[in-house]
Design an enzyme around this catalytic site. Sequence first.
Site, PDB file in Angstrom:
ATOM      1  N   LYS A 110       0.846  -1.205   0.000  1.00 10.41           N
ATOM      2  CA  LYS A 110       0.000   0.000   0.000  1.00 10.41           C
ATOM      3  C   LYS A 110       0.878   1.250   0.000  1.00 10.41           C
ATOM      4  O   LYS A 110       2.094   1.159   0.267  1.00 10.41           O
ATOM      5  CB  LYS A 110      -0.914  -0.017   1.230  1.00 10.41           C
ATOM      6  CG  LYS A 110      -0.154  -0.010   2.553  1.00 10.41           C
ATOM      7  CD  LYS A 110      -1.078  -0.240   3.752  1.00 10.41           C
ATOM      8  CE  LYS A 110      -0.272  -0.354   5.032  1.00 10.41           C
ATOM      9  NZ  LYS A 110      -1.114  -0.709   6.183  1.00 10.41           N
ATOM     10  N   TYR A 170      15.482  30.115   8.503  1.00 10.43           N
ATOM     11  CA  TYR A 170      14.231  30.751   8.911  1.00 10.43           C
ATOM     12  C   TYR A 170      14.089  30.770  10.429  1.00 10.43           C
ATOM     13  O   TYR A 170      14.378  29.768  11.101  1.00 10.43           O
ATOM     14  CB  TYR A 170      13.038  29.996   8.322  1.00 10.43           C
ATOM     15  CG  TYR A 170      12.858  30.229   6.847  1.00 10.43           C
ATOM     16  CD1 TYR A 170      12.577  31.488   6.341  1.00 10.43           C
ATOM     17  CD2 TYR A 170      12.952  29.164   5.950  1.00 10.43           C
ATOM     18  CE1 TYR A 170      12.400  31.685   4.979  1.00 10.43           C
ATOM     19  CE2 TYR A 170      12.767  29.347   4.587  1.00 10.43           C
ATOM     20  CZ  TYR A 170      12.492  30.617   4.109  1.00 10.43           C
ATOM     21  OH  TYR A 170      12.312  30.806   2.763  1.00 10.43           O
TER      22      TYR A 170
END
Length: 357
Positions: free
Chosen positions: A35, A253
């Site tokens: 999956k 940042y």
Amino acid sequence: MTRPIRAVIHTAALAANYAHAKACAPASQVFAVVKANAYGHGIANMVAALPNADAFATLEMSSARSLRALGVTQPILLLEGVFSAAELQLCAEQSFWLAVHDERGLAWLETTALACPVHVFLKLNTGMNRLGFPAEQAPALVARLKQCSNVASITLMAHFASADVPELGVAAQCARFDAACAGLDLPKTLANSAALLAYPETHHQWVRPGISLYGSSPFSTKSAKELGLQAAMTLTAEVIGVQNLQAGDAVGYGASFVADRVMRIGTVACGYADGYPRHAPTGTPVLVDGVASRLIGRISMDMLAVDLSELPNSGVGSQVELWGANLSIDDVATAAGTIGYELMCAVAARVPVFVEY
Ligand SMILES: *Cc1c(COP(=O)(O)O)cnc(C)c1O
């Protein structure tokens, strides 16, 4: 030149990890759980790596169809079953096996005219409380399925909540399953990777490993290496810039990292838009030219910073392993407060994938 980041899929590791699963459960058949695009490794790469897998298990109808289109003739199980009667018809046409976990799915089976019967995995809830009928209803549900001409065979299925947590284990769920299914002479499937590796009594006819096939440990208490698993994905990027810092200089940042001394840092072409976890803190392990170093400051969308202060020979062009063959994805995940599953599933579509045969 293209941006220097890549994921390499090691098909030999996938094959070795599947063989490891077979050796752990020698009397069982092994579904390769694929999956979520084979946990980020690519469905086609799994098919190429495991030509002789006993069977595949997935969850998205699109991936089940891809498996067939790739030439897979082995059984393909849909772990969440179908989401409409039309999809049930597709199961009959493509001979997909399917989980049936609720009254709606059972009603579709009982009322749809199918081209041919389908193999059904009756999913029982034994304590996970996610999908599944209450386990105690198993005898009545089996009786209904046996009455249903669309049903080619019945396998009893359940899923463990805590097979990876030694203090919790599988005993309570096994007891509930065994009590409910006593006297039903049907094949069974319970085990995910953790149960496959830790609880042989859960193996039964079919086991369903996912994460162990990709070389990550399901346990926080035992490493993939200790388990004998091999990393199936290596994520690497290059240093594309270098900065020399003075004490007091900040990085990135939010200026969340401030140098307390002279430092040299490398800017690496990998960010959260590539799938690297943004919440990985300063100190998260990385390998620069094969040498252990650490992440510095906040992860940007397209870049991150690593410490080169102790690596005078590294600079622009240096190879940075974010995780993989030489740096366990589980160590990176632990530093970032998550699990290997999430990191491998999150590798972004923009990262070029190379397959190593
Ligand atoms: C994902 C999944 C598995 C595989 O679990 P791992 O922990 O990756 O081994 C097994 N069974 C079901 C029903 C699943 O959804």
